[in-house]
Design a protein around this motif. Sequence first.
Motif, PDB file in Angstrom:
ATOM      1  N   ILE A 427      -6.047  48.880  -6.909  1.00 30.53           N
ATOM      2  CA  ILE A 427      -6.694  50.165  -7.136  1.00 30.53           C
ATOM      3  C   ILE A 427      -5.612  51.203  -7.357  1.00 30.53           C
ATOM      4  O   ILE A 427      -4.533  51.149  -6.744  1.00 30.53           O
ATOM      5  N   THR A 428      -5.838  52.122  -8.251  1.00 28.37           N
ATOM      6  CA  THR A 428      -4.828  53.126  -8.628  1.00 28.37           C
ATOM      7  C   THR A 428      -5.154  54.470  -7.973  1.00 28.37           C
ATOM      8  O   THR A 428      -6.315  54.918  -8.017  1.00 28.37           O
ATOM      9  N   ILE A 429      -4.148  55.060  -7.355  1.00 25.88           N
ATOM     10  CA  ILE A 429      -4.296  56.404  -6.764  1.00 25.88           C
ATOM     11  C   ILE A 429      -3.357  57.352  -7.498  1.00 25.88           C
ATOM     12  O   ILE A 429      -2.425  56.937  -8.177  1.00 25.88           O
ATOM     13  N   THR A 430      -3.627  58.651  -7.329  1.00 32.67           N
ATOM     14  CA  THR A 430      -2.811  59.651  -8.024  1.00 32.67           C
ATOM     15  C   THR A 430      -1.443  59.757  -7.371  1.00 32.67           C
ATOM     16  O   THR A 430      -1.225  59.311  -6.238  1.00 32.67           O
ATOM     17  N   TYR A 431      -0.522  60.367  -8.134  1.00 36.19           N
ATOM     18  CA  TYR A 431       0.847  60.511  -7.632  1.00 36.19           C
ATOM     19  C   TYR A 431       0.914  61.401  -6.388  1.00 36.19           C
ATOM     20  O   TYR A 431       1.790  61.239  -5.538  1.00 36.19           O
ATOM     21  N   ASP A 432       0.006  62.370  -6.265  1.00 36.69           N
ATOM     22  CA  ASP A 432       0.075  63.301  -5.118  1.00 36.69           C
ATOM     23  C   ASP A 432      -0.672  62.776  -3.911  1.00 36.69           C
ATOM     24  O   ASP A 432      -0.827  63.469  -2.903  1.00 36.69           O
ATOM     25  N   SER A 433      -1.199  61.517  -4.001  1.00 42.03           N
ATOM     26  CA  SER A 433      -1.904  60.930  -2.854  1.00 42.03           C
ATOM     27  C   SER A 433      -0.906  60.381  -1.847  1.00 42.03           C
ATOM     28  O   SER A 433       0.263  60.104  -2.169  1.00 42.03           O
ATOM     29  N   PHE A 482       2.909  49.759  -7.068  1.00 39.27           N
ATOM     30  CA  PHE A 482       3.632  49.804  -8.334  1.00 39.27           C
ATOM     31  C   PHE A 482       3.346  51.134  -9.027  1.00 39.27           C
ATOM     32  O   PHE A 482       2.241  51.683  -8.929  1.00 39.27           O
ATOM     33  N   ILE A 483       4.383  51.645  -9.671  1.00 41.27           N
ATOM     34  CA  ILE A 483       4.240  52.890 -10.416  1.00 41.27           C
ATOM     35  C   ILE A 483       3.734  52.543 -11.814  1.00 41.27           C
ATOM     36  O   ILE A 483       4.348  51.775 -12.545  1.00 41.27           O
ATOM     37  N   GLU A 484       2.623  53.136 -12.171  1.00 41.74           N
ATOM     38  CA  GLU A 484       2.023  52.922 -13.485  1.00 41.74           C
ATOM     39  C   GLU A 484       1.852  54.270 -14.171  1.00 41.74           C
ATOM     40  O   GLU A 484       1.937  55.327 -13.526  1.00 41.74           O
ATOM     41  N   PRO A 485       1.619  54.313 -15.461  1.00 44.88           N
ATOM     42  CA  PRO A 485       1.487  55.600 -16.168  1.00 44.88           C
ATOM     43  C   PRO A 485       0.373  56.483 -15.620  1.00 44.88           C
ATOM     44  O   PRO A 485       0.492  57.715 -15.631  1.00 44.88           O
ATOM     45  N   ASN A 486      -0.694  55.863 -15.116  1.00 43.94           N
ATOM     46  CA  ASN A 486      -1.829  56.667 -14.649  1.00 43.94           C
ATOM     47  C   ASN A 486      -1.772  56.965 -13.157  1.00 43.94           C
ATOM     48  O   ASN A 486      -2.675  57.618 -12.625  1.00 43.94           O
ATOM     49  N   GLY A 487      -0.781  56.421 -12.430  1.00 42.10           N
ATOM     50  CA  GLY A 487      -0.682  56.673 -11.002  1.00 42.10           C
ATOM     51  C   GLY A 487       0.016  55.532 -10.297  1.00 42.10           C
ATOM     52  O   GLY A 487       0.738  54.736 -10.904  1.00 42.10           O
ATOM     53  N   ILE A 488      -0.228  55.462  -8.992  1.00 42.31           N
ATOM     54  CA  ILE A 488       0.376  54.405  -8.175  1.00 42.31           C
ATOM     55  C   ILE A 488      -0.684  53.329  -7.929  1.00 42.31           C
ATOM     56  O   ILE A 488      -1.779  53.619  -7.427  1.00 42.31           O
ATOM     57  N   VAL A 489      -0.347  52.073  -8.282  1.00 42.60           N
ATOM     58  CA  VAL A 489      -1.274  50.951  -8.111  1.00 42.60           C
ATOM     59  C   VAL A 489      -1.030  50.316  -6.755  1.00 42.60           C
ATOM     60  O   VAL A 489       0.100  49.919  -6.439  1.00 42.60           O
ATOM     61  N   ILE A 490      -2.074  50.231  -5.954  1.00 43.54           N
ATOM     62  CA  ILE A 490      -2.030  49.529  -4.667  1.00 43.54           C
ATOM     63  C   ILE A 490      -2.624  48.148  -4.885  1.00 43.54           C
ATOM     64  O   ILE A 490      -3.807  47.999  -5.202  1.00 43.54           O
ATOM     65  N   ASP A 491      -1.796  47.104  -4.730  1.00 43.11           N
ATOM     66  CA  ASP A 491      -2.228  45.714  -4.981  1.00 43.11           C
ATOM     67  C   ASP A 491      -2.295  44.985  -3.652  1.00 43.11           C
ATOM     68  O   ASP A 491      -1.268  44.795  -2.983  1.00 43.11           O
ATOM     69  N   ALA A 492      -3.506  44.555  -3.262  1.00 44.67           N
ATOM     70  CA  ALA A 492      -3.709  43.888  -1.973  1.00 44.67           C
ATOM     71  C   ALA A 492      -4.056  42.416  -2.206  1.00 44.67           C
ATOM     72  O   ALA A 492      -5.030  42.111  -2.905  1.00 44.67           O
ATOM     73  N   TRP A 493      -3.260  41.524  -1.595  1.00 47.37           N
ATOM     74  CA  TRP A 493      -3.483  40.087  -1.726  1.00 47.37           C
ATOM     75  C   TRP A 493      -3.832  39.492  -0.369  1.00 47.37           C
ATOM     76  O   TRP A 493      -3.252  39.858   0.647  1.00 47.37           O
ATOM     77  N   TYR A 494      -4.768  38.531  -0.394  1.00 46.99           N
ATOM     78  CA  TYR A 494      -5.278  37.966   0.855  1.00 46.99           C
ATOM     79  C   TYR A 494      -5.745  36.539   0.570  1.00 46.99           C
ATOM     80  O   TYR A 494      -5.944  36.137  -0.588  1.00 46.99           O
TER      81      TYR A 494
END
Length: 550
Positions: A427-433, A482-494
């Motif tokens: 899920i991608t969050i904004t840079y200021d999050s 991960f830093i992506e053009p649209n924001g920061i991607v939070i990748d959760a693996w389980y």
Amino acid sequence: MKKIVFLLLIAASFLLSNDTINDKNISEETLQKIKFAEEGVKREKIAKYTSDLKEIEARIAKKDSVWMKSYSSYLTSLDVRESLEKIVDRINFLQKKKSKTLSEADELSALIAREKILTSQIEKLKKKDSSPFSDLLTPPNIDEIPNIKNPFDIFAGISLIKTLDRDFNDYVLKKEELKELISLLKSEIRIYAEIITLDEEDNTYQEKVELKIKQLERFESALDTMKVTADVYQKRLDIIEVSINKEVEAQIFKIAKIGVVILMVFVFFFLLKLFVKKYITDNERFYMANKIITFGNFTLIILILFFNYIENVSYLVTILGFASAGIAIAMKDWFMSILGWLVIVFGGSIHVGDRIRVDMEGIKYVGDVMDISLLRMTILEDITLTSIMQNRRAGRIIFVPNNYVFTRMIANYTHSSLKTVWDGVHITITYDSNHKKAMHLAKEITKKFSKGYTDITRKQLNKLRNQYSLKNTNVEPRIFSFIEPNGIVIDAWYLTNAYATLTLRSVISTEIVDAFMAEDDITIAYPTQMLHLEQPAKRTPPFATNEEII
């Protein structure tokens, strides 16, 4: 008959009156009457005999006998040969003449042409000259007697016996037909003899009776030959029939023994299946054991039949050795599939019930293995992320050739005791999050919902250490950013159940979204667009003066 009695009475009256009347006194007219009466009686008898002859000839013609046709062909061949001899003599005579008239030259040309025609006919009828009944007297040909060595030869032997019996019955019918024909000829000859006795002056009947006697001699000679031939032929048939019947009985007894052995094999493997079913509770192991028992059962039966009905095994092996190259080329895929089946079954890479992914013709299929046969695997396609993202289809039965284990990519999600796989959501969050808080929340949520699968995987990996070299055995959820053009991607693996990845994926995804939405310092980013609107600039009218501008 009345006329005969009348003549006798007249003769008696003349004899009684012989004492009183002298022979010289008998009138010539009376003698003429007596002679005329005798001639009438004779003609009446000849007419009756002629009628009987016509009736016999009609009976012979009605039968349409092959014997009469054959004899007629024989007579024709004799006539043709006699005519040919006369023509040859005439040709020789004309050719010896030094000076020929025009008519003689034409006659010579015509005779030469006729000689060629008659010569060709003689070639066709040459068998009829010496023996008119050679084809009819020859018994039916006996084909090669088959050696009954397998059950299929039994039908061939029985069929041969029926064929020989039918041919022999036809031969006997020909013999009975010849007997009846001889009886009719004898009747004709007897009638001709009576006619000749009545009319000795007519040589026509004498010529006919001589021809009939010759014909009768030919037929009687053929009948004698046929009787001897039929007896010898029947004895030969009896020997052949006894021989075939013995071989058929031997094969039936052999089939019975093999049937008992096969029945015992079936009973043994049936009891073995019951034993396996009772003491093996794991479905996967039971299925595989059942498959092996069934394969062993049929293999043993084939070997039993093979060694019972193949006499020279080494010869067969030699033939198969020469033919193996061509068979291998023609049936390459089949052989590769059988080899793949051996690798799958005995290698243990894939089992029934495993969830696998197969790449076929650029399409990925994910499903559960329902069956592993000698040539192919049968897969039931399930609803997975691959179905959703790529195929948009599910529930199909996929047939995968076993040779794909050598040429295609096959991934096993549930190999050995390992029944879990890694899955992830991002899920991608904004840079200021607050990305640290976001990672913490994602980790807590994934740990909460995947804890059971994490513990199971840890135990399974410990078991796999005995078979494989495992370096990284960390089973805890892993969170990456991960830093992506649209924001920061939070990748959760389980870790999740390999057969139900979408269920846990759906739960964890909604929980993470709810947790991020509840925080003020975490904003979920998504592709957005910003529209900038500008006021249009005022334009100066053309040819305007400075005063107007002010």
